[in-house]
Scaffold this motif. Structure first.
Motif, PDB file in Angstrom:
ATOM      1  N   UNK A  47     -28.004  65.640  88.381  1.00 11.88           N
ATOM      2  CA  UNK A  47     -29.204  65.645  89.228  1.00 11.88           C
ATOM      3  C   UNK A  47     -29.805  64.241  89.331  1.00 11.88           C
ATOM      4  N   UNK A  48     -30.224  63.888  90.542  1.00 10.54           N
ATOM      5  CA  UNK A  48     -30.829  62.579  90.784  1.00 10.54           C
ATOM      6  C   UNK A  48     -32.023  62.737  91.703  1.00 10.54           C
ATOM      7  N   UNK A  49     -32.828  61.703  91.720  1.00  9.02           N
ATOM      8  CA  UNK A  49     -33.948  61.666  92.659  1.00  9.02           C
ATOM      9  C   UNK A  49     -33.406  61.408  94.066  1.00  9.02           C
ATOM     10  N   UNK A  50     -34.121  61.858  95.094  1.00 11.65           N
ATOM     11  CA  UNK A  50     -33.642  61.621  96.466  1.00 11.65           C
ATOM     12  C   UNK A  50     -33.460  60.148  96.804  1.00 11.65           C
TER      13      UNK A  50
END
Length: 147
Positions: A47-50
């Motif tokens: 998971x990553x930030x946009x």
């Protein structure tokens, strides 16, 4: 008169084919290096930030992920003894895989539109297609351990 009708029909078919039959429009979305595909597949599990997401969408990786999902669904349906009344197992797995990819990408696009996020449909289809890699992994593990 018959010759004129034939020529008019031929011209109309050729014009229609020229406008709809061009696959060069899709060429940039399938021109991806294998190393980029590998990195994007591995990053789909993290998971990553946009702001950290890849901004150049492609359709090659998601299409291959969905086709892999079709094959894994077909394998799992055959080994489980699933019976389709009207249709085939192949059609069912194609419809389930591509239908979920396109429908859920479209649903995300509508939600983004309603909430004011300006995300192109192509980028949503690309990101959601890569995110289906985890589904393929789960399908593979279930076909290995539940046989």
């Amino acid at each position: 008169l018959g010759h004129m009708v034939w020529e008019a029909g031929t011209k109309q078919v050729q014009d229609t084919f020229k406008s709809y039959g061009r696959i060069d429009l899709f060429r940039p979305y399938f021109d991806v290096e294998p190393s980029q595909i590998r990195i994007r597949l591995l990053r789909s599990f993290i998971p990553r930030r946009p702001s950290q997401m890849v901004t150049s969408p492609d359709l090659y990786g998601p299409t291959m992920v969905v086709l892999t999902m079709v094959a894994l669904l077909l394998l799992n349906m055959k080994t489980s003894g699933f019976v389709v009344q009207n249709g085939t197992l192949m059609g069912t797995s194609f419809f389930a895989s591509f239908g979920s990819w396109l429908f859920l990408s479209g649903l995300l696009y509508v939600l983004c539109f309603l909430f004011g996020a300006e995300i192109p449909m192509l980028q949503l289809a690309s990101v959601f297609g890569y995110s289906m890699t985890s589904h393929c992994l789960v399908l593979l593990l279930t076909s290995i351990y539940h046989t």
